[in-house]
Structure formats: C-alpha cells, structure tokens
Design a protein around this motif. Structure first.
Motif, PDB file in Angstrom:
ATOM      1  N   UNK A 173       0.861  -1.197   0.000  1.00  0.00           N
ATOM      2  CA  UNK A 173       0.000   0.000   0.000  1.00  0.00           C
ATOM      3  C   UNK A 173       0.891   1.238   0.000  1.00  0.00           C
ATOM      4  N   UNK A 174       0.830   1.978  -1.093  1.00  0.00           N
ATOM      5  CA  UNK A 174       1.545   3.250  -1.205  1.00  0.00           C
ATOM      6  C   UNK A 174       0.645   4.324  -0.638  1.00  0.00           C
ATOM      7  N   UNK A 175       1.135   5.016   0.350  1.00  0.00           N
ATOM      8  CA  UNK A 175       0.241   5.939   1.054  1.00  0.00           C
ATOM      9  C   UNK A 175       0.992   7.099   1.696  1.00  0.00           C
ATOM     10  N   UNK A 176       0.214   8.036   2.223  1.00  0.00           N
ATOM     11  CA  UNK A 176       0.749   9.085   3.077  1.00  0.00           C
ATOM     12  C   UNK A 176      -0.011   8.954   4.393  1.00  0.00           C
ATOM     13  N   UNK A 177       0.690   9.068   5.528  1.00  0.00           N
ATOM     14  CA  UNK A 177       0.007   8.783   6.805  1.00  0.00           C
ATOM     15  C   UNK A 177      -1.135   9.736   7.138  1.00  0.00           C
ATOM     16  N   UNK A 178      -1.174  10.905   6.499  1.00  0.00           N
ATOM     17  CA  UNK A 178      -2.246  11.860   6.811  1.00  0.00           C
ATOM     18  C   UNK A 178      -3.325  11.893   5.726  1.00  0.00           C
ATOM     19  N   UNK A 179      -3.268  10.977   4.786  1.00  0.00           N
ATOM     20  CA  UNK A 179      -4.288  10.921   3.732  1.00  0.00           C
ATOM     21  C   UNK A 179      -5.458  10.043   4.172  1.00  0.00           C
ATOM     22  N   UNK A 180      -6.633  10.642   4.209  1.00  0.00           N
ATOM     23  CA  UNK A 180      -7.831   9.865   4.548  1.00  0.00           C
ATOM     24  C   UNK A 180      -8.190   8.870   3.450  1.00  0.00           C
ATOM     25  N   UNK A 181      -7.886   9.235   2.187  1.00  0.00           N
ATOM     26  CA  UNK A 181      -8.133   8.279   1.103  1.00  0.00           C
ATOM     27  C   UNK A 181      -7.280   7.022   1.313  1.00  0.00           C
ATOM     28  N   UNK A 182      -6.028   7.224   1.708  1.00  0.00           N
ATOM     29  CA  UNK A 182      -5.157   6.077   1.955  1.00  0.00           C
ATOM     30  C   UNK A 182      -5.593   5.337   3.220  1.00  0.00           C
ATOM     31  N   UNK A 183      -6.056   6.108   4.221  1.00  0.00           N
ATOM     32  CA  UNK A 183      -6.452   5.447   5.453  1.00  0.00           C
ATOM     33  C   UNK A 183      -7.606   4.482   5.239  1.00  0.00           C
ATOM     34  N   UNK A 218     -13.143   7.673   7.240  1.00  0.00           N
ATOM     35  CA  UNK A 218     -11.884   8.352   7.620  1.00  0.00           C
ATOM     36  C   UNK A 218     -12.014   9.870   7.635  1.00  0.00           C
ATOM     37  N   UNK A 219     -12.528  10.439   6.546  1.00  0.00           N
ATOM     38  CA  UNK A 219     -12.636  11.903   6.511  1.00  0.00           C
ATOM     39  C   UNK A 219     -13.738  12.421   7.426  1.00  0.00           C
ATOM     40  N   UNK A 220     -14.700  11.556   7.765  1.00  0.00           N
ATOM     41  CA  UNK A 220     -15.719  11.997   8.729  1.00  0.00           C
ATOM     42  C   UNK A 220     -15.108  12.048  10.128  1.00  0.00           C
ATOM     43  N   UNK A 221     -14.372  10.994  10.489  1.00  0.00           N
ATOM     44  CA  UNK A 221     -13.753  10.974  11.821  1.00  0.00           C
ATOM     45  C   UNK A 221     -12.816  12.169  12.004  1.00  0.00           C
ATOM     46  N   UNK A 222     -12.230  12.642  10.902  1.00  0.00           N
ATOM     47  CA  UNK A 222     -11.253  13.734  10.980  1.00  0.00           C
ATOM     48  C   UNK A 222     -11.820  15.071  10.496  1.00  0.00           C
ATOM     49  N   UNK A 223     -13.135  15.129  10.317  1.00  0.00           N
ATOM     50  CA  UNK A 223     -13.758  16.376   9.849  1.00  0.00           C
ATOM     51  C   UNK A 223     -13.464  17.567  10.778  1.00  0.00           C
ATOM     52  N   UNK A 224     -13.447  17.366  12.110  1.00  0.00           N
ATOM     53  CA  UNK A 224     -13.153  18.523  12.980  1.00  0.00           C
ATOM     54  C   UNK A 224     -11.801  19.175  12.687  1.00  0.00           C
ATOM     55  N   UNK A 225     -10.851  18.427  12.129  1.00  0.00           N
ATOM     56  CA  UNK A 225      -9.547  19.018  11.790  1.00  0.00           C
ATOM     57  C   UNK A 225      -9.689  20.075  10.701  1.00  0.00           C
ATOM     58  N   UNK A 226     -10.768  20.000   9.940  1.00  0.00           N
ATOM     59  CA  UNK A 226     -11.035  21.012   8.919  1.00  0.00           C
ATOM     60  C   UNK A 226     -12.061  22.028   9.374  1.00  0.00           C
ATOM     61  N   UNK A 227     -12.353  22.026  10.682  1.00  0.00           N
ATOM     62  CA  UNK A 227     -13.299  23.000  11.218  1.00  0.00           C
ATOM     63  C   UNK A 227     -14.756  22.611  10.974  1.00  0.00           C
TER      64      UNK A 227
END
Ligand code: GSH
Length: 211
Positions: free
Chosen positions: A9-19, A168-177
């Motif tokens: 898995x090629x990924x970036x640790x902060x990418x929700x798509x990869x997560x 993933x992006x829902x769990x981290x939605x608060x990081x985007x305000x």
C-alpha cells in the motif's frame, strides 16, 4: 483467500483516502506492507508511480502481485471482491450492491469536496474556498445524521465498504473545522466502526483554533 505476498500500500500517513484502504486491509486481516510516498518531494507525480495504473498521480495505490490499482474506492471494491469470501463487505445482491455504490459516490463527491477539502485547507494550507468546503460538510452531516437515526450502518445491519469509504474523513472532519458536535448519530456510527475487530486509526492533526 489470502494473497501470496503482502499487499503493498503506497500511502501518506495523513491521507484519509489512503487510510480507508489501510483500515479495510486491517479489518480483512490481510498482510500488507505500508510504503510512504514522499508527496512533499512530488514522488506521487513521478513517472514510475503514474505507471502503476495511476494516471492522476495520487495516493493511495496498491500492488497485489502484478496487479496495481489506484483510487481508494476502486481498491475497496477490488479487495472485497477478491478477498472477502463472505460477500459481507460488498453484497452481491443487486439492490444492496447499488446502495453501497450510492455511498461510494458520496465519498467521491460531497465528502471529498466538503470535509476532505476543508481539512486540506486547514491542516495543509491549501488555497481553496474553505467556507464552501465547510458548508458542503455541514450539509452532508445534516443528511447523514438523519439517515443514521434508524440505522446501525449505511447499508444493511453489518458494515460494508460504504462505511469504510465514509469513515476516515468523517472521523477527521473537525480538523477542517467541521464540528461533529451537533451530529450524535454520526458520532455513534463512528464509534461502531471504531469498535470493529481490526480497526486502525489514522493519525490526528491539530484541530483549528476556534474563531
Ligand atoms: N479519487 C482518489 C483521490 C485521492 C486523492 O485525492 N489523494 C490525494 C491525497 S489524500 C493526492 O494524492 N493528492 C495529490 C494530487 O492530487 O496531486 C481516491 O479516492 O483515491
């Protein structure tokens, strides 16, 4: 069925798509090797990375033997079809499969243009319309919260790749305000996913300062 070799898995640790891919690999208990893509240095646009069936030069990509697949939702479909013999994660029934696709479209639509982009602006400083992205996020969660009032998961009584794609992006939605405080049903659904055996979290980024 298990792969002959660990799935790369090629990924970036902060990418929700990869997560979402990392999470699903873990829930399926599939052996995998995580490979960091140096996006700061543009490694995702290098010819050898684009050559992995990845015309837009984005993460995530997986390699399973000699099969390379890009696009997180496409990867979820591949993994479910190939490795989930129960058919639970991607139902074969025509109506249920279609309902799953409906949410994959939301993941590539409102979720990508809303919470994901808002987080891109706040956490990574991307120059885009933050107000609009946050508004799309709130509209999405207004709908999702009502939808989840009577449901444990997005399609049927057990989790499917629809839940993984939206998680993933829902769990981290608060990081985007985009606060999830008003959305109790969404938060209860997140907790149900986090309670699944094999769940792995994505690294948190600092939430934005209150305005
Ligand atoms: N539709 C793609 C979107 C993937 C995506 O947007 N990846 C971002 C990181 S989260 C990326 O690679 N951005 C760099 C770029 O688009 O050039 C998917 O679902 O995998």
């Amino acid at each position: 069925m298990t792969p002959a070799k660990p799935i790369r898995l090629y990924r970036h640790p902060l990418s929700g798509h990869a997560h979402r891919v990392e999470l699903f690999l873990s829930l399926l208990g599939l052996p995998c090797e995580l490979i960091a893509v140096d996006m700061v240095r543009g490694a995702h646009k290098a010819p050898d990375f684009i050559a992995k069936n990845n015309p837009f030069g984005q993460v995530p990509v997986i390699e399973d033997g000699d099969v390379a697949i890009a696009d997180s939702n496409a990867i979820l479909i591949y993994l479910a079809t190939r490795y989930d013999s129960t058919g639970r994660w991607l139902p074969r029934d025509a109506v249920a499969a279609t309902r799953v696709q409906q949410w994959l479209s939301v993941a590539a639509g409102q979720l990508a243009y809303g919470p994901s982009m808002a987080r891109l602006a706040v956490v990574f400083g991307a120059r885009l319309d933050l107000d609009r992205a946050q508004a799309i996020g709130r509209q999405l969660y207004d709908v999702l919260d009502g939808y989840l009032a009577e449901r444990r998961f997005l399609v049927g009584d057990t989790p499917t790749i629809a839940d993984i794609a939206i998680y993933s992006y829902t769990a981290h939605a608060p990081e985007g305000g985009v606060s999830l405080d008003p959305y109790g049903n969404v938060r209860a659904w997140l907790a149900r996913i986090e309670a699944l055996q094999g769940f792995v979290a994505m690294r948190r980024s600092a939430p934005p300062d209150p305005v």
